[in-house]
Design a protein around this motif. Structure first.
Motif, mmCIF file in Angstrom:
data_model
loop_
_atom_site.group_PDB
_atom_site.id
_atom_site.type_symbol
_atom_site.label_atom_id
_atom_site.label_comp_id
_atom_site.label_asym_id
_atom_site.label_seq_id
_atom_site.Cartn_x
_atom_site.Cartn_y
_atom_site.Cartn_z
ATOM 1 N N UNK A 46 -42.859 -15.019 -26.702
ATOM 2 C CA UNK A 46 -42.082 -14.211 -27.470
ATOM 3 C C UNK A 46 -42.299 -12.740 -27.412
ATOM 4 N N UNK A 47 -43.316 -12.572 -26.306
ATOM 5 C CA UNK A 47 -43.591 -11.099 -25.805
ATOM 6 C C UNK A 47 -43.207 -10.607 -24.526
ATOM 7 N N UNK A 48 -43.049 -11.509 -23.587
ATOM 8 C CA UNK A 48 -42.876 -11.309 -22.107
ATOM 9 C C UNK A 48 -41.553 -12.078 -21.537
ATOM 10 N N UNK A 49 -41.075 -11.711 -20.541
ATOM 11 C CA UNK A 49 -39.772 -12.234 -19.910
ATOM 12 C C UNK A 49 -40.400 -12.476 -18.474
ATOM 13 N N UNK A 50 -39.409 -13.400 -17.863
ATOM 14 C CA UNK A 50 -39.966 -13.815 -16.660
ATOM 15 C C UNK A 50 -39.948 -12.432 -15.423
ATOM 16 N N UNK A 51 -39.169 -11.578 -15.869
ATOM 17 C CA UNK A 51 -39.246 -10.327 -14.973
ATOM 18 C C UNK A 51 -40.310 -9.411 -15.235
ATOM 19 N N UNK A 52 -41.082 -9.546 -16.099
ATOM 20 C CA UNK A 52 -42.231 -8.713 -16.512
ATOM 21 C C UNK A 52 -43.608 -8.803 -15.536
ATOM 22 N N UNK A 53 -43.347 -10.165 -14.972
ATOM 23 C CA UNK A 53 -44.465 -10.417 -13.859
ATOM 24 C C UNK A 53 -43.872 -9.680 -12.630
ATOM 25 N N UNK A 54 -44.948 -9.043 -12.073
ATOM 26 C CA UNK A 54 -44.501 -8.125 -10.624
ATOM 27 C C UNK A 54 -44.689 -9.232 -9.606
ATOM 28 N N UNK A 55 -45.551 -10.395 -9.529
ATOM 29 C CA UNK A 55 -45.671 -11.249 -8.433
ATOM 30 C C UNK A 55 -44.460 -12.347 -8.391
ATOM 31 N N UNK A 56 -43.813 -12.468 -7.443
ATOM 32 C CA UNK A 56 -42.835 -13.533 -7.460
ATOM 33 C C UNK A 56 -43.195 -15.005 -7.829
ATOM 34 N N UNK A 57 -44.307 -15.217 -7.138
ATOM 35 C CA UNK A 57 -44.665 -16.547 -7.375
ATOM 36 C C UNK A 57 -45.366 -16.923 -8.867
ATOM 37 N N UNK A 58 -45.690 -15.535 -9.591
ATOM 38 C CA UNK A 58 -45.873 -15.612 -11.009
ATOM 39 C C UNK A 58 -44.683 -15.831 -11.865
ATOM 40 N N UNK A 60 -42.086 -17.487 -10.787
ATOM 41 C CA UNK A 60 -41.609 -18.721 -10.629
ATOM 42 C C UNK A 60 -42.482 -19.945 -11.713
ATOM 43 N N UNK A 61 -43.928 -19.538 -11.368
ATOM 44 C CA UNK A 61 -44.811 -20.456 -12.231
ATOM 45 C C UNK A 61 -44.335 -20.361 -13.756
ATOM 46 N N UNK A 62 -44.184 -19.075 -14.388
ATOM 47 C CA UNK A 62 -44.038 -18.731 -15.889
ATOM 48 C C UNK A 62 -42.604 -19.551 -16.060
ATOM 49 N N UNK A 63 -41.657 -19.545 -15.220
ATOM 50 C CA UNK A 63 -40.270 -20.121 -15.624
ATOM 51 C C UNK A 63 -40.483 -21.306 -15.655
ATOM 52 N N UNK A 64 -41.333 -22.157 -14.728
ATOM 53 C CA UNK A 64 -41.447 -23.604 -14.841
ATOM 54 C C UNK A 64 -42.252 -23.852 -15.991
ATOM 55 N N UNK A 65 -43.203 -23.218 -16.597
ATOM 56 C CA UNK A 65 -43.899 -23.373 -17.770
ATOM 57 C C UNK A 65 -43.113 -23.481 -19.039
#
Length: 454
Positions: A46-58, A60-65
């Motif tokens: 509810x707080x952040x989106x995929x693009x809030x992560x700077x590292x591309x691998x992060x 990818x992991x966030x989206x998978x979760x």
């Protein structure tokens, strides 16, 4: 923003002249907490989106979760690793060992939201930098006549950043239908305010209140009462329902408007307020009691002369941020100015109409725009107004979600239904049209329901 940035731009290193703001440790701790707890996933999502992560691998992991969570499936290191392996991305993010290192980087899942807030704040800073860079480019490339457009785009961009709005403007039909069904269920249970109440029972029964994102036009011939009805809507919202409301009064001064509000709320005739000899001690007590009542009323009035559309947008955005704006009333459309050269007045009013509709959608508030009608009603035997009478622009009819036409038979014939008014709902995009009978009390500058005691 027409030439604005996309979500991918915030992590495009080519747009930065140095390493952009980010926090690898916070990103790792956020993901680690999510892998440890389903509750953490729900809160962080509810707080952040995929693009809030700077590292591309992060990312990818966030989206998978999130995908596992949305499917009501377990989202731990093993299941997420399997999902990434199936999509061919496991090796790209560092393998299952990296997922376990994320869990090891955080002592408890309870702090996931704290780390997520750090991630979000760094992302906002990156957006500020990218937006500032692109606004500067627009400024260098724009012609002089485009300066106002650039300023408006810059304001809209800053507003979106300050509210944390995500630049994803599409949604699946399943999601949209689900939201609509939830809203209907909440309304039926009495858990959700249907809309901003107008203060008139029959109108609210049909419209369910003035809806966020709608442009509502109140139109009439001069002296017919359109300003009175617009102020009635504002009084109902701010004074009686405590919804933050602003009236942009391009015709009347703040004092004149205040006198009308006082008269309507206290039942002291408007004429008496303008003659000090008519204010006796009893009326002073009434006035003082009303003033005390106003302490909690979030009603704002702006009577700035020659107000431009850009100023109105900027002030509304500010009130939305600071006071949770719920309703905008503009009196009236044909008095607005654009501050730039236009081919015709009709085109200018069309631009205003379209811009106000977009403003309503952007801020998610109803915008009530008062408008004059041409002389069409006076050419008819019954004097009744029609949609085609909207003055100077057919686009007003096109852009509006709801159009109310104010008609008072006794204005043309004193013996024809004296004291009564028809509020003709000539357009209702989301429901049936209707005609509502109201009592017009000109001496108090207000309309009232027919059945209401006066």
């Amino acid at each position: 923003m027409a030439d604005g940035f996309s979500e991918n731009d915030v992590n495009d290193t080519s747009l930065f002249d140095r390493t952009p703001p980010h926090d690898d440790a916070a990103e790792m701790a956020t993901l680690g907490g999510m892998l440890m707890s389903k509750d953490a996933i729900g809160e962080v999502s509810q707080m952040i989106e995929v693009s809030d992560f700077y590292e591309p691998k992060h990312q990818t992991i966030y989206e998978a979760i999130i995908n596992k969570f949305a499917a009501s499936e377990p989202a731990d290191a093993v299941t997420v690793a399997n999902a990434l392996n199936d999509s061919g991305e496991l090796d790209k993010v560092g393998g299952i060992d990296y997922l376990h290192s994320l869990i090891a980087s955080v002592p408890t899942a309870a702090n996931a939201t704290y780390y997520a807030e750090i991630v979000h704040q760094r992302a906002l800073l990156r957006r500020v930098i990218v937006s500032g860079t692109k606004i500067a480019q627009l400024g260098y490339n724009a012609e002089g006549s485009q300066a106002q457009d650039v300023i408006n785009m810059a304001q809209a961009e800053v507003y979106e950043m300050s509210t944390g709005r995500v630049h994803q403007d599409y949604a699946s039909v399943q999601s949209a239908v689900s939201d609509a069904l939830e809203q209907i269920d909440s309304i039926q249970k009495g858990e959700l305010q249907p809309g901003v109440p107008t203060g008139f029972r029959e109108i609210d029964d049909v419209t369910k209140g003035l809806q966020p994102g709608q442009m509502i036009v109140v139109a009439g011939r001069p002296a017919m009462g359109k300003s009175t009805l617009g102020v009635d809507f504002a009084r109902s919202a701010a004074i009686h329902n405590h919804d933050t409301t602003i009236i942009f009064s391009l015709e009347m001064s703040k004092v004149e408007l205040a006198q009308r509000i006082i008269s309507a709320e206290t039942s002291i005739p408007l004429a008496a307020l303008r003659n000090p000899d008519d204010i006796d001690p009893n009326r002073w007590n009434t006035l003082n009691n009303f003033y005390s009542k106003l302490n909690d009323a979030p009603l704002f009035i702006d009577d700035s002369p020659n107000m431009s559309l850009m100023e109105i947008r900027a002030k509304c955005r500010r009130l939305k941020q600071t006071n949770d704006l719920k309703l905008v009333v503009i009196d009236y459309l044909q008095l607005m100015t654009s501050g730039k050269r236009v081919e015709s007045r009709q085109q200018e009013v069309s631009d205003f109409s379209r811009a106000l509709k977009l403003l309503a959608k952007e801020l998610e508030v109803p915008v009530v725009a008062l408008s004059q009608l041409n002389r069409g009603p006076e050419m008819r035997n019954d004097k009744k107004p029609q949609l085609s009478d909207l003055r100077e622009s057919g686009s007003i009819e096109q852009d509006a979600d709801v159009v109310f036409l104010v008609h008072r038979p006794d204005f043309y014939n004193e013996e024809d239904r004296p004291g009564e008014a028809d509020i003709i709902m000539a357009k209702h995009r989301n429901g049936p049209t209707n005609t509502f009978g109201l009592v017009f009390q000109g001496q108090y500058s207000r309309f009232r329901d027919m059945s209401r005691e006066v």
